[in-house]
Design a protein around this motif. Structure first.
Motif, PDB file in Angstrom:
ATOM      1  N   LEU A   1       3.601  -2.506 -10.489  1.00 48.98           N
ATOM      2  CA  LEU A   1       2.842  -1.454 -10.785  1.00 48.98           C
ATOM      3  C   LEU A   1       4.027  -0.236  -9.896  1.00 48.98           C
ATOM      4  O   LEU A   1       4.718  -0.636  -8.747  1.00 48.98           O
ATOM      5  CB  LEU A   1       1.720  -0.969  -9.667  1.00 48.98           C
ATOM      6  CG  LEU A   1       0.932   0.476  -9.745  1.00 48.98           C
ATOM      7  CD1 LEU A   1      -0.500  -0.025  -9.702  1.00 48.98           C
ATOM      8  CD2 LEU A   1       1.137   1.262  -8.749  1.00 48.98           C
ATOM      9  N   ASP A   2       4.064   0.581 -10.495  1.00 50.75           N
ATOM     10  CA  ASP A   2       5.405   1.715  -9.922  1.00 50.75           C
ATOM     11  C   ASP A   2       4.691   3.238  -9.633  1.00 50.75           C
ATOM     12  O   ASP A   2       3.434   3.456  -9.853  1.00 50.75           O
ATOM     13  CB  ASP A   2       6.286   2.358 -11.289  1.00 50.75           C
ATOM     14  CG  ASP A   2       5.733   2.906 -12.579  1.00 50.75           C
ATOM     15  OD1 ASP A   2       5.423   4.080 -12.518  1.00 50.75           O
ATOM     16  OD2 ASP A   2       5.077   1.987 -13.288  1.00 50.75           O
ATOM     17  N   LEU A   3       5.331   3.704  -8.780  1.00 49.69           N
ATOM     18  CA  LEU A   3       4.671   4.988  -8.110  1.00 49.69           C
ATOM     19  C   LEU A   3       5.875   6.001  -7.689  1.00 49.69           C
ATOM     20  O   LEU A   3       6.593   5.556  -6.956  1.00 49.69           O
ATOM     21  CB  LEU A   3       3.772   4.416  -6.751  1.00 49.69           C
ATOM     22  CG  LEU A   3       3.171   5.955  -5.975  1.00 49.69           C
ATOM     23  CD1 LEU A   3       1.970   6.204  -6.444  1.00 49.69           C
ATOM     24  CD2 LEU A   3       2.846   5.086  -4.630  1.00 49.69           C
ATOM     25  N   ASP A   4       5.723   7.170  -8.107  1.00 49.55           N
ATOM     26  CA  ASP A   4       6.273   8.430  -7.630  1.00 49.55           C
ATOM     27  C   ASP A   4       6.210   8.699  -6.056  1.00 49.55           C
ATOM     28  O   ASP A   4       4.984   8.908  -5.570  1.00 49.55           O
ATOM     29  CB  ASP A   4       6.148   9.714  -8.495  1.00 49.55           C
ATOM     30  CG  ASP A   4       6.891   9.509  -9.735  1.00 49.55           C
ATOM     31  OD1 ASP A   4       7.808   8.858 -10.094  1.00 49.55           O
ATOM     32  OD2 ASP A   4       6.607  10.277 -10.651  1.00 49.55           O
ATOM     33  N   LEU A   5       7.233   8.780  -5.275  1.00 51.46           N
ATOM     34  CA  LEU A   5       6.995   8.950  -3.913  1.00 51.46           C
ATOM     35  C   LEU A   5       7.401  10.380  -3.837  1.00 51.46           C
ATOM     36  O   LEU A   5       8.337  10.910  -3.177  1.00 51.46           O
ATOM     37  CB  LEU A   5       8.211   8.120  -3.215  1.00 51.46           C
ATOM     38  CG  LEU A   5       8.044   6.627  -3.137  1.00 51.46           C
ATOM     39  CD1 LEU A   5       9.037   5.911  -2.426  1.00 51.46           C
ATOM     40  CD2 LEU A   5       6.566   6.028  -2.649  1.00 51.46           C
ATOM     41  N   GLY A   6       6.602  11.189  -4.242  1.00 49.26           N
ATOM     42  CA  GLY A   6       6.836  12.671  -4.402  1.00 49.26           C
ATOM     43  C   GLY A   6       6.162  13.424  -2.971  1.00 49.26           C
ATOM     44  O   GLY A   6       6.199  14.717  -2.864  1.00 49.26           O
ATOM     45  N   GLU A   7       5.777  13.040  -1.980  1.00 46.28           N
ATOM     46  CA  GLU A   7       5.199  13.520  -0.753  1.00 46.28           C
ATOM     47  C   GLU A   7       5.339  12.497   0.525  1.00 46.28           C
ATOM     48  O   GLU A   7       5.649  11.328   0.240  1.00 46.28           O
ATOM     49  CB  GLU A   7       3.603  13.722  -0.950  1.00 46.28           C
ATOM     50  CG  GLU A   7       2.777  12.753  -0.962  1.00 46.28           C
ATOM     51  CD  GLU A   7       1.277  13.053  -1.134  1.00 46.28           C
ATOM     52  OE1 GLU A   7       0.882  13.891  -0.348  1.00 46.28           O
ATOM     53  OE2 GLU A   7       0.633  12.633  -2.006  1.00 46.28           O
TER      54      GLU A   7
ATOM     55  N   TYR B   1       0.764  -1.197   0.043  1.00 44.65           N
ATOM     56  CA  TYR B   1      -0.048   0.112   0.189  1.00 44.65           C
ATOM     57  C   TYR B   1       0.946   1.384  -0.010  1.00 44.65           C
ATOM     58  O   TYR B   1       1.930   1.263   0.309  1.00 44.65           O
ATOM     59  CB  TYR B   1      -0.945   0.020   1.140  1.00 44.65           C
ATOM     60  CG  TYR B   1      -1.949  -1.060   1.293  1.00 44.65           C
ATOM     61  CD1 TYR B   1      -3.312  -0.677   1.168  1.00 44.65           C
ATOM     62  CD2 TYR B   1      -1.622  -2.351   2.091  1.00 44.65           C
ATOM     63  CE1 TYR B   1      -4.264  -1.768   1.251  1.00 44.65           C
ATOM     64  CE2 TYR B   1      -2.684  -3.161   2.187  1.00 44.65           C
ATOM     65  CZ  TYR B   1      -3.756  -2.885   1.591  1.00 44.65           C
ATOM     66  OH  TYR B   1      -4.999  -3.862   2.056  1.00 44.65           O
ATOM     67  N   TRP B   2       0.270   2.226  -0.813  1.00 47.57           N
ATOM     68  CA  TRP B   2       0.778   3.656  -0.445  1.00 47.57           C
ATOM     69  C   TRP B   2      -0.078   4.453   0.568  1.00 47.57           C
ATOM     70  O   TRP B   2      -1.293   4.638   0.167  1.00 47.57           O
ATOM     71  CB  TRP B   2       1.303   4.393  -1.895  1.00 47.57           C
ATOM     72  CG  TRP B   2       1.373   5.951  -1.497  1.00 47.57           C
ATOM     73  CD1 TRP B   2       0.768   6.921  -2.173  1.00 47.57           C
ATOM     74  CD2 TRP B   2       2.683   6.417  -0.854  1.00 47.57           C
ATOM     75  NE1 TRP B   2       1.402   8.162  -1.863  1.00 47.57           N
ATOM     76  CE2 TRP B   2       2.512   7.904  -1.128  1.00 47.57           C
ATOM     77  CE3 TRP B   2       3.722   5.801  -0.175  1.00 47.57           C
ATOM     78  CZ2 TRP B   2       3.407   8.630  -0.462  1.00 47.57           C
ATOM     79  CZ3 TRP B   2       4.576   6.683   0.369  1.00 47.57           C
ATOM     80  CH2 TRP B   2       4.388   8.198   0.421  1.00 47.57           C
ATOM     81  N   LEU B   3       0.420   4.774   1.704  1.00 46.89           N
ATOM     82  CA  LEU B   3      -0.340   5.545   2.466  1.00 46.89           C
ATOM     83  C   LEU B   3       0.134   7.016   2.966  1.00 46.89           C
ATOM     84  O   LEU B   3       0.896   7.284   3.788  1.00 46.89           O
ATOM     85  CB  LEU B   3      -0.404   4.958   3.815  1.00 46.89           C
ATOM     86  CG  LEU B   3      -0.857   3.343   3.773  1.00 46.89           C
ATOM     87  CD1 LEU B   3      -0.679   2.509   5.020  1.00 46.89           C
ATOM     88  CD2 LEU B   3      -2.294   3.188   3.159  1.00 46.89           C
ATOM     89  N   PRO B   4      -0.125   8.039   1.964  1.00 43.11           N
ATOM     90  CA  PRO B   4       0.340   9.520   2.116  1.00 43.11           C
ATOM     91  C   PRO B   4      -0.166  10.052   3.612  1.00 43.11           C
ATOM     92  O   PRO B   4      -1.299   9.732   4.153  1.00 43.11           O
ATOM     93  CB  PRO B   4      -0.226  10.131   1.121  1.00 43.11           C
ATOM     94  CG  PRO B   4      -1.264   9.387   0.774  1.00 43.11           C
ATOM     95  CD  PRO B   4      -1.235   8.055   0.718  1.00 43.11           C
TER      96      PRO B   4
END
Length: 463
Positions: A360-366, A301-304
């Motif tokens: 799946l790829d994701l920018d970690l911008g925050e 998961y990505w959890l901002p």
């Protein structure tokens, strides 16, 4: 659902059919205590653990947690044994007599076991002080004072290769052994290069704990090699990372076969197998990127941190529940029904031919958290938005140590145990943004309120 012991005599707690009433292990005739869990016969009766699998007959799927593999490997598949639905206490009614009970958990404190720096579970030295009585020492696996069995280091361990990456792997409150495994690595500079691997052993297969540990470590060794930048573009770097994840899956699958070769020769009906999920963090120019790959139903998961930014499940389940959701069945219904956790792809000698990971790829911008976990956690908080709320509230409750990855990983493990702990639990985290130092919460913390129980969750199929 109430406990209904069927392996003990009503008055004495003595073993019936040669099995321990607490853990279900075979008992030596005439023994006064169980050599597996140290339970003294003649005490209070307890429940025998059944298989962690629920029968999938009502759902029209195999009784095992895995659907038959298609294609040329069909001749290798064997009909699985029907598994009984486990009978456990209703949430809130658990006691020290329950199978696998590990004591009450307090958020952030867990079992008082600090995550180790590297390498996973460490063997306990001979002569170590007894954890149960505090007076004796372990000799040949047992306390020389009270006779308690020496804890298995696999039951609870942690890794923290760098301050920004950490994880906890725990047996939970229902299983006799920990069939989850994880393997982490990270470079010193935050968001420069890291890998988080989680493998969940399929419970109704033989020695799945061996399979998961071998798979996770083999995958880590592949992932930690320097990543080719190709022509230096984002697309080239992502392609290289995706290929590396595919190579890691192949290595993990081969490792399972190598460590279980003896079982294959005996023709065991349920060969060891496990799921796979991994997140690879790298940089493209000045941008940190996460590339995730999975086979099975362990998740990433990505959890901002920001409530204005969407949380996301980055992995795609290979499961009966996922197939149901793809045709419109609501998530809650699909994930709590009979057979929900029957998986359609896995690693092992009888795995399907196609083991290409979903990526799946994701920018970690925050600022936020990259979370990789087994279903021992997401059983109790599945949707990404709900999981982000849980993480944010947990960070707030932990206070100054809320952004310390090992502390948060332990706190999320505590949450899953408080909610029932029906499966092994693995939580691995990479922090994007500021990181706290280690320490203690400023005030004593009460356990998190567990989610509303679902009548299916205590007996559903879990790899």
């Amino acid at each position: 659902m109430s406990l209904t012991p069927d392996s003990v005599t009503p008055d004495t707690g003595s073993p019936v059919s040669g099995r321990c009433p607490r853990c279900g292990a075979e008992v030596i005739p005439g023994a006064s205590f169980c050599e597996e869990c140290s339970f003294e016969f003649g005490g209070s009766p307890t429940a025998r653990p059944e298989s962690s699998r629920a029968t999938g007959a009502e759902a029209g799927i195999p009784a095992a947690s895995r659907a038959p593999s298609p294609g040329p490997r069909d001749e290798l598949t064997v009909d699985r044994e029907e598994a009984a639905t486990p009978i456990t206490a209703e949430p809130g009614d658990e006691s020290p007599l329950d199978v696998g009970w590990t004591g009450p958990t307090v958020l952030g404190l867990g079992r008082g076991t600090a995550p180790v720096e590297q390498g996973g579970p460490a063997e306990q030295p001979e002569g170590a002080a007894c954890h149960q009585c505090g007076d004796g020492h372990y000799e040949d696996g047992y306390c020389d004072n009270c006779g308690a069995k020496q804890p298995d280091p696999r039951d609870h361990f942690g890794e923290a290769p760098q301050p920004w990456v950490a994880g906890v792997c725990d047996i939970g409150r229902r299983h006799r052994r920990n069939e989850d495994a994880m393997a982490l690595f990270a470079d010193t500079a935050p968001l420069s290069f890291a890998g988080l691997v989680v493998c969940d052993g399929v419970s109704n297969t033989t020695d799945s704990h061996v399979a998961s540990l071998a798979a996770s470590r083999a995958a880590r060794e592949v992932l930690r090699a320097p990543l080719s930048r190709g022509v230096g573009t984002r697309a080239a770097t992502i392609a290289a990372a995706e290929q590396r994840l595919a190579d890691a899956v192949e290595a993990a699958d081969l490792a399972v076969g190598e460590v279980t070769a003896d079982l294959d020769e005996t023709g065991v009906a349920n060969p060891p197998s496990c799921t796979f999920v991994a997140a690879l963090v790298c940089r493209v120019d000045e941008q940190a990127v996460a590339v995730v790959g999975n086979v099975g139903d362990s998740r990433a998961y990505w959890l901002p941190d920001s409530a204005a930014s969407p949380a996301r499940q980055l992995s795609r389940d290979d499961s009966f529940a996922a197939e149901q959701m793809s045709v419109g069945v609501p998530r809650e219904e699909a994930e709590t029904g009979v057979g929900a956790h029957a998986i359609t792809r896995w690693l092992g000698t009888d795995s399907p031919d196609d083991l290409t990971p979903h990526t799946l790829d994701l920018d970690l911008g925050e600022d936020g958290w990259l979370l990789v976990c087994s279903d021992g956690l997401w059983n109790y908080c599945s949707e990404a938005d709900a999981l982000r709320v849980l993480v944010r509230e947990t960070v707030d409750r932990l206070g100054p140590v809320g952004l310390h990855p090992p502390t948060l990983a332990q706190a999320l493990t505590d949450f899953a145990n408080t909610a029932g702990g029906i499966d092994n639990i693995t939580v691995a985290l990479a922090r994007v943004g500021a990181v706290s130092e280690a320490g203690e919460p400023t005030e004593p913390l009460e356990p998190l309120e567990p989610p509303e129980p679902d009548p299916h969750t205590d007996g559903r199929e879990t790899p």
